[in-house]
Design an enzyme around this catalytic site. Structure first.
Site, short mmCIF file in Angstrom:
data_model
loop_
_atom_site.label_atom_id
_atom_site.label_comp_id
_atom_site.label_asym_id
_atom_site.label_seq_id
_atom_site.Cartn_x
_atom_site.Cartn_y
_atom_site.Cartn_z
N ASP A 93 44.69 31.05 54.30
CA ASP A 93 45.61 29.93 54.48
C ASP A 93 46.94 30.53 54.93
O ASP A 93 47.69 31.09 54.13
CB ASP A 93 45.76 29.19 53.14
CG ASP A 93 46.83 28.11 53.20
OD1 ASP A 93 47.49 27.98 54.25
OD2 ASP A 93 47.00 27.40 52.19
N CYS B 243 52.62 21.06 45.05
CA CYS B 243 51.17 21.05 45.32
C CYS B 243 50.49 22.29 44.75
O CYS B 243 49.53 22.81 45.33
CB CYS B 243 50.86 20.93 46.81
SG CYS B 243 51.48 19.42 47.54
#
Ligand code: PMP
Length: 411
Positions: free
Chosen positions: A202, A367
């Site tokens: 990511d 998050c």
């Protein structure tokens, strides 16, 4: 102490040319959420829409051909930026979230089965956790978590033990969006490949701040978002090694991604078209090239110099604030993100009081709820830096924190 490594860069961002209604300058410290846009990106979007806009990969007429050419130029710029072998390994997506879903469902949904293990860790953004949880539920694969050290790094010795012949995939962030931790991708990839697994990175936070070379680093899939790289929203990237993309199913079905369609069934185009169903974010993808050119012109060396100077300066100044706790590793192991709490101050109150001084920070769980659970804190304040920030911005942050402490009767 004003740093000159990126002298003049701030002037290229029109957003900073204003004074807020309360007379304050803009102190933007939320680049990790989304970066501000330089003139070249804003102008590229406008140029396309004013002069030769058309749908992509459809028309043979002049505008269409020009659009196709410019999209391919972005693909080539991405190929170079990340060291891919071929442009066909680069698909345009809506962003990192979509790209990870494409890998998790498209590759994982096809290859994972009961008994297989997916290796994650608690510092991951929800975008790199939830899709894997869903795929695990559907395939019967199991998620295993690499433990974190006290200072918020991956515990590499535990990682070495946890990887085994059942390991099919490691999905890991290049840089934590909360702790700032930079992960040793090559080191992790070697171990996972040795065990026969694949490596998904990511790159939402890492690609804008440090050079990446998918081949040298052993990255099989890489995702990132345009909007964190000083580019437009709505466009992101999925890189996949050629042979892996061939074994990856598309997530979206429709126009452009097909080879043949009959009443009884369809076959798929080859990558990247297979992963680009429907109309692309054309304008945004073209302007992404301007963002990449912008970053390349600054150079990652200068970007790193500036960002580590700011991070050091911020960490030193913040650590002088009574009751303030910084999360994550020492400066050498982190990027330009500093998350913190102040005893007796709710992060939301802090963020609101800082806003009154024109200091824009993010508060909440960013998050990363599992990470906040692990740290035993429900919410933090995060300051993050981009190429346009200066030590004056940090001074503004510190002054605004002092103002907030007084308002909250902590000082
Ligand atoms: N991963 C990380 C580490 C992030 O910081 C973010 C954005 N906050 C994402 C994934 C998701 O990116 P996007 O919202 O652009 O899909």
């Amino acid at each position: 102490t004003q740093q000159v490594a990126l002298c003049g860069v701030r002037d290229q961002f029109p957003v900073f040319g204003q004074t807020l209604p309360n007379g304050q300058p803009v102190t933007f410290l939320d680049t990790a959420a989304s970066a501000q846009k330089p003139n070249c990106v804003i102008e590229a979007e406008e140029r396309v829409q004013r002069s030769h806009y058309a749908n992509a990969y459809r028309g043979v007429y002049e505008f269409g051909a020009q659009i196709d050419e410019e999209l391919e130029a972005t693909r080539e710029a991405i190929e170079k930026l990340i060291g891919a072998e071929d442009v066909s390994e680069i698909a345009f997506t809506a962003g990192s979230t979509m790209s990870i879903n494409m890998v998790a469902f498209g590759w994982g949904g096809r290859h994972l089965q009961e008994g297989d293990e997916i290796v994650l860790n608690e510092m991951e953004h929800h975008a790199n956790l939830v899709p894997w949880q869903q795929v695990a539920e559907r395939t019967g694969a199991k998620i295993v978590y690499i433990p974190l050290t006290e200072d918020g790094q991956l515990d590499l010795l535990a990682f070495d033990e946890l990887v085994n012949s059942r390991t099919r995939v490691l999905s890991v962030t290049g840089m934590s969006n909360m702790l700032g931790t930079i992960n040793p991708i090559r080191r992790l990839a070697d171990r996972v490949h040795e065990a026969g697994g694949i490596v998904v990175v990511d790159g939402a936070q890492s690609v804008p701040h440090a050079p990446v070379d998918v081949q040298a680093d052993g990255i099989d899939f890489l995702v990132f978002s345009g909007h964190k790289l000083y580019g437009p929203t709505g466009v992101g990237v999925l890189y996949g090694r050629k042979d892996l993309l061939e074994e990856t199913d598309p997530l979206l079905f429709g126009g452009h991604m097909i080879d043949q369609v009959t009443k009884s069934g369809s076959t798929w185009a080859s990558a990247p078209a297979k992963f680009e169903a429907g109309t692309l974010p054309i304008v945004q993808a073209i302007a992404l090239k301007s963002a990449i050119d912008f970053v390349n012109e600054l150079g990652f060396e200068a970007i790193h110099e500036q960002e580590s100077l700011l991070t050091r300066y911020a960490m030193e100044a913040l650590s002088q604030v009574p009751g303030l706790k910084i999360y994550g590793p020492r400066l050498e192991d982190r990027g330009a993100i500093v998350s913190f709490t102040i005893d007796g101050a709710h992060p939301e109150d802090l963020a609101q009081l800082l806003n009154r001084k024109g200091v824009f920070v993010r508060h909440g769980h960013h998050c990363t709820m599992p990470l906040h659970d692990l740290l035993n804190v429900s919410s933090t304040v995060r300051a993050s830096f981009g190429v346009y920030n200066t030590t004056e911005d940090v001074d503004q942050l510190i002054a605004a924190i002092e103002f907030a402490r007084q308002r909250l009767r902590l000082a």
